[in-house]
Write a protein that holds these residues in place. Structure first.
Motif, PDB file in Angstrom:
ATOM      1  N   LEU A 156      22.668  12.423  49.147  1.00  0.00           N
ATOM      2  CA  LEU A 156      21.703  12.163  50.212  1.00  0.00           C
ATOM      3  C   LEU A 156      21.887  13.145  51.369  1.00  0.00           C
ATOM      4  CD1 LEU A 156      21.857   8.250  50.279  1.00  0.00           C
ATOM      5  CD2 LEU A 156      20.054   9.680  49.309  1.00  0.00           C
ATOM      6  N   GLU A 157      23.125  13.489  51.669  1.00  0.00           N
ATOM      7  CA  GLU A 157      23.401  14.438  52.743  1.00  0.00           C
ATOM      8  C   GLU A 157      22.912  15.842  52.392  1.00  0.00           C
ATOM      9  OE1 GLU A 157      27.587  14.122  53.234  1.00  0.00           O
ATOM     10  OE2 GLU A 157      27.505  12.144  54.196  1.00  0.00           O
ATOM     11  N   ALA A 158      22.851  16.176  51.110  1.00  0.00           N
ATOM     12  CA  ALA A 158      22.433  17.514  50.683  1.00  0.00           C
ATOM     13  C   ALA A 158      20.916  17.677  50.647  1.00  0.00           C
ATOM     14  CB  ALA A 158      23.009  17.821  49.298  1.00  0.00           C
ATOM     15  N   VAL A 159      20.180  16.568  50.662  1.00  0.00           N
ATOM     16  CA  VAL A 159      18.721  16.627  50.503  1.00  0.00           C
ATOM     17  C   VAL A 159      18.028  17.507  51.542  1.00  0.00           C
ATOM     18  CG1 VAL A 159      16.619  15.227  50.693  1.00  0.00           C
ATOM     19  CG2 VAL A 159      18.481  14.498  49.190  1.00  0.00           C
ATOM     20  N   PRO A 160      18.347  17.413  52.850  1.00  0.00           N
ATOM     21  CA  PRO A 160      17.642  18.247  53.830  1.00  0.00           C
ATOM     22  C   PRO A 160      17.717  19.743  53.551  1.00  0.00           C
ATOM     23  CG  PRO A 160      18.860  16.515  54.944  1.00  0.00           C
ATOM     24  CD  PRO A 160      19.291  16.486  53.505  1.00  0.00           C
ATOM     25  N   GLN A 161      18.781  20.200  52.880  1.00  0.00           N
ATOM     26  CA  GLN A 161      18.922  21.623  52.580  1.00  0.00           C
ATOM     27  C   GLN A 161      18.025  22.056  51.420  1.00  0.00           C
ATOM     28  OE1 GLN A 161      23.176  22.334  51.929  1.00  0.00           O
ATOM     29  NE2 GLN A 161      23.592  20.464  53.100  1.00  0.00           N
ATOM     30  N   LEU A 162      17.521  21.103  50.654  1.00  0.00           N
ATOM     31  CA  LEU A 162      16.774  21.418  49.443  1.00  0.00           C
ATOM     32  C   LEU A 162      15.332  20.929  49.471  1.00  0.00           C
ATOM     33  CD1 LEU A 162      19.536  20.242  46.913  1.00  0.00           C
ATOM     34  CD2 LEU A 162      19.107  22.597  47.633  1.00  0.00           C
ATOM     35  N   ILE A 163      14.956  20.208  50.523  1.00  0.00           N
ATOM     36  CA  ILE A 163      13.703  19.450  50.482  1.00  0.00           C
ATOM     37  C   ILE A 163      12.459  20.328  50.469  1.00  0.00           C
ATOM     38  CG2 ILE A 163      13.290  19.156  52.972  1.00  0.00           C
ATOM     39  CD1 ILE A 163      12.810  16.111  52.193  1.00  0.00           C
ATOM     40  N   ASP A 164      12.551  21.585  50.927  1.00  0.00           N
ATOM     41  CA  ASP A 164      11.368  22.443  50.917  1.00  0.00           C
ATOM     42  C   ASP A 164      11.107  23.064  49.558  1.00  0.00           C
ATOM     43  OD1 ASP A 164      13.557  24.093  50.954  1.00  0.00           O
ATOM     44  OD2 ASP A 164      12.702  25.536  52.369  1.00  0.00           O
ATOM     45  N   GLU A 219       1.614  23.137  57.610  1.00  0.00           N
ATOM     46  CA  GLU A 219       2.987  23.631  57.772  1.00  0.00           C
ATOM     47  C   GLU A 219       3.995  22.553  57.400  1.00  0.00           C
ATOM     48  OE1 GLU A 219       2.129  26.711  61.522  1.00  0.00           O
ATOM     49  OE2 GLU A 219       2.728  24.625  61.881  1.00  0.00           O
ATOM     50  N   ALA A 220       3.735  21.323  57.839  1.00  0.00           N
ATOM     51  CA  ALA A 220       4.646  20.221  57.543  1.00  0.00           C
ATOM     52  C   ALA A 220       4.696  19.937  56.047  1.00  0.00           C
ATOM     53  CB  ALA A 220       4.219  18.969  58.300  1.00  0.00           C
ATOM     54  N   ALA A 221       3.530  20.009  55.394  1.00  0.00           N
ATOM     55  CA  ALA A 221       3.472  19.759  53.958  1.00  0.00           C
ATOM     56  C   ALA A 221       4.312  20.775  53.195  1.00  0.00           C
ATOM     57  CB  ALA A 221       2.015  19.796  53.480  1.00  0.00           C
ATOM     58  N   HIS A 222       4.134  22.052  53.507  1.00  0.00           N
ATOM     59  CA  HIS A 222       4.892  23.089  52.815  1.00  0.00           C
ATOM     60  C   HIS A 222       6.383  22.987  53.122  1.00  0.00           C
ATOM     61  CE1 HIS A 222       1.022  25.718  52.538  1.00  0.00           C
ATOM     62  NE2 HIS A 222       1.098  24.838  51.567  1.00  0.00           N
ATOM     63  N   GLY A 223       6.731  22.683  54.370  1.00  0.00           N
ATOM     64  CA  GLY A 223       8.134  22.583  54.750  1.00  0.00           C
ATOM     65  C   GLY A 223       8.843  21.407  54.108  1.00  0.00           C
ATOM     66  N   ALA A 224       8.069  20.397  53.688  1.00  0.00           N
ATOM     67  CA  ALA A 224       8.655  19.220  53.056  1.00  0.00           C
ATOM     68  C   ALA A 224       8.559  19.264  51.535  1.00  0.00           C
ATOM     69  CB  ALA A 224       7.962  17.956  53.573  1.00  0.00           C
ATOM     70  N   GLY A 225       8.064  20.369  51.008  1.00  0.00           N
ATOM     71  CA  GLY A 225       8.017  20.525  49.564  1.00  0.00           C
ATOM     72  C   GLY A 225       6.770  20.012  48.889  1.00  0.00           C
ATOM     73  N   PHE A 226       5.743  19.625  49.666  1.00  0.00           N
ATOM     74  CA  PHE A 226       4.462  19.244  49.067  1.00  0.00           C
ATOM     75  C   PHE A 226       3.705  20.514  48.688  1.00  0.00           C
ATOM     76  CE2 PHE A 226       5.327  15.519  51.820  1.00  0.00           C
ATOM     77  CZ  PHE A 226       5.231  14.513  50.859  1.00  0.00           C
ATOM     78  N   ALA A 227       2.841  20.396  47.670  1.00  0.00           N
ATOM     79  CA  ALA A 227       2.075  21.562  47.237  1.00  0.00           C
ATOM     80  C   ALA A 227       1.140  22.040  48.341  1.00  0.00           C
ATOM     81  CB  ALA A 227       1.278  21.225  45.979  1.00  0.00           C
ATOM     82  N   ASP A 228       0.513  21.096  49.058  1.00  0.00           N
ATOM     83  CA  ASP A 228      -0.405  21.431  50.138  1.00  0.00           C
ATOM     84  C   ASP A 228      -0.664  20.168  50.949  1.00  0.00           C
ATOM     85  OD1 ASP A 228      -2.190  19.928  48.544  1.00  0.00           O
ATOM     86  OD2 ASP A 228      -2.962  21.738  47.584  1.00  0.00           O
ATOM     87  N   SER A 229      -1.537  20.273  51.964  1.00  0.00           N
ATOM     88  CA  SER A 229      -1.807  19.118  52.820  1.00  0.00           C
ATOM     89  C   SER A 229      -2.507  17.996  52.055  1.00  0.00           C
ATOM     90  CB  SER A 229      -2.635  19.530  54.036  1.00  0.00           C
ATOM     91  OG  SER A 229      -3.868  20.099  53.642  1.00  0.00           O
ATOM     92  N   SER A 230      -3.285  18.352  51.014  1.00  0.00           N
ATOM     93  CA  SER A 230      -3.935  17.320  50.201  1.00  0.00           C
ATOM     94  C   SER A 230      -2.906  16.483  49.449  1.00  0.00           C
ATOM     95  CB  SER A 230      -4.907  17.965  49.208  1.00  0.00           C
ATOM     96  OG  SER A 230      -5.969  18.603  49.885  1.00  0.00           O
ATOM     97  N   HIS A 231      -1.864  17.148  48.961  1.00  0.00           N
ATOM     98  CA  HIS A 231      -0.776  16.440  48.281  1.00  0.00           C
ATOM     99  C   HIS A 231      -0.088  15.483  49.260  1.00  0.00           C
ATOM    100  CE1 HIS A 231       3.203  16.770  45.804  1.00  0.00           C
ATOM    101  NE2 HIS A 231       2.616  15.599  45.670  1.00  0.00           N
ATOM    102  N   LEU A 232       0.178  15.955  50.464  1.00  0.00           N
ATOM    103  CA  LEU A 232       0.762  15.115  51.507  1.00  0.00           C
ATOM    104  C   LEU A 232      -0.138  13.916  51.801  1.00  0.00           C
ATOM    105  CD1 LEU A 232       2.634  14.392  53.883  1.00  0.00           C
ATOM    106  CD2 LEU A 232       1.491  16.170  55.221  1.00  0.00           C
TER     107      LEU A 232
END
Length: 255
Positions: A156-164, A219-232
């Motif tokens: 769980l601690e490692a997730v922020p480093q990989l989430i994008d 920007e938030a969608a891409h930074g969180a690993g979503f394909a695009d804002s529609s996916h978010l």
């Protein structure tokens, strides 16, 4: 936004905060279409009428409820309803305590069980001010004294480093030195969620935090690993029954 959704969203108005593993809202409660979030939801109605419907179609007027992660439900609020809602990551201590209450209250899919599990919350609201810390404390200590296994905590601690990125279970498992099957089992056993469902929740919280920091939805969608804002948008609807454009408006920092 469709007209029906605009009317539904317009009722939500208040203040919200997001932090690691927690999203909380206090204010006027609106309605939300059927959805299932990968979080434990704590609901306390302070004024007005709120109806909860479970996936079986059972409907109950509700003053307090604890809704398990992954359980489909619908919320309908009458005009003038106010309250407090907290969405807890399943690893959060209060979420684990809530899970223990649900386990002893009955069938986790049934709205009456959610109400029984939340009786201490209703009592707390009557005897004192309804603050987030007070509501979480009234849930009580977790019955699982073993806590989260160390290897799951490290994951769980490692997730922020990989989430994008893809955030694959195998990649995360390699980081903490266990097999993907073992780590997937730990997610299901201790967080009561399969890893893909928890991953969507983690991405959504990350995106909300990014918007609070000034990022656009794209920007938030891409930074969180979503394909695009529609996916978010799709994931936000699935988990909250609301569009992200409205949800993030509630959790933006005050100007």
């Amino acid at each position: 936004m469709p007209r029906g959704e605009q009317a539904q969203a317009a009722r939500w108005a208040g203040t919200a905060m997001a932090s690691s593993g927690l999203l909380a809202f206090t204010g006027a409660i609106g309605s939300a279409e059927p959805h299932a979030h990968a979080a434990v939801q704590v609901l306390l109605v302070l004024d007005g009428e709120v109806m909860l419907t479970d996936r079986h179609g059972h409907q109950r007027r509700t003053e307090a409820a604890i809704i398990p992660a992954g359980v489909r439900h619908e919320l309908r609020a009458a005009p003038g309803a106010h309250g407090l809602l907290a969405y807890l990551d399943p690893a959060h201590p209060a979420a684990r305590a809530a899970g223990a209450r649900i386990a002893t209250a009955g069938d986790a899919d049934i709205v009456s069980t959610w109400q029984v599990a939340a009786r201490p919350l209703a009592t707390a609201a009557v005897t004192g001010p309804a603050t987030l810390s007070g509501v979480l404390c009234s849930i009580g200590p977790t019955a699982d004294t073993r806590g989260i296994p160390a290897v799951l905590s490290r994951a769980l601690e490692a997730v922020p480093q990989l989430i994008d990125g893809p955030l694959l279970l195998g990649e995360l498992a390699a980081r903490v030195g266990v097999s993907a099957s073992r780590l997937g089992h730990l997610f299901a056993e201790h967080l009561q969620l399969p890893f893909p469902a928890w991953r969507r929740w983690a991405r959504l919280l990350h995106a909300i935090e990014a918007v609070r920091g000034g990022a656009t939805l794209t920007e938030a969608a891409h930074g969180a690993g979503f394909a695009d804002s529609s996916h978010l948008t799709r994931v936000c609807h699935e988990m909250f029954g609301l569009a992200p454009s409205h949800l993030v408006h509630l959790v933006r920092p005050a100007a």
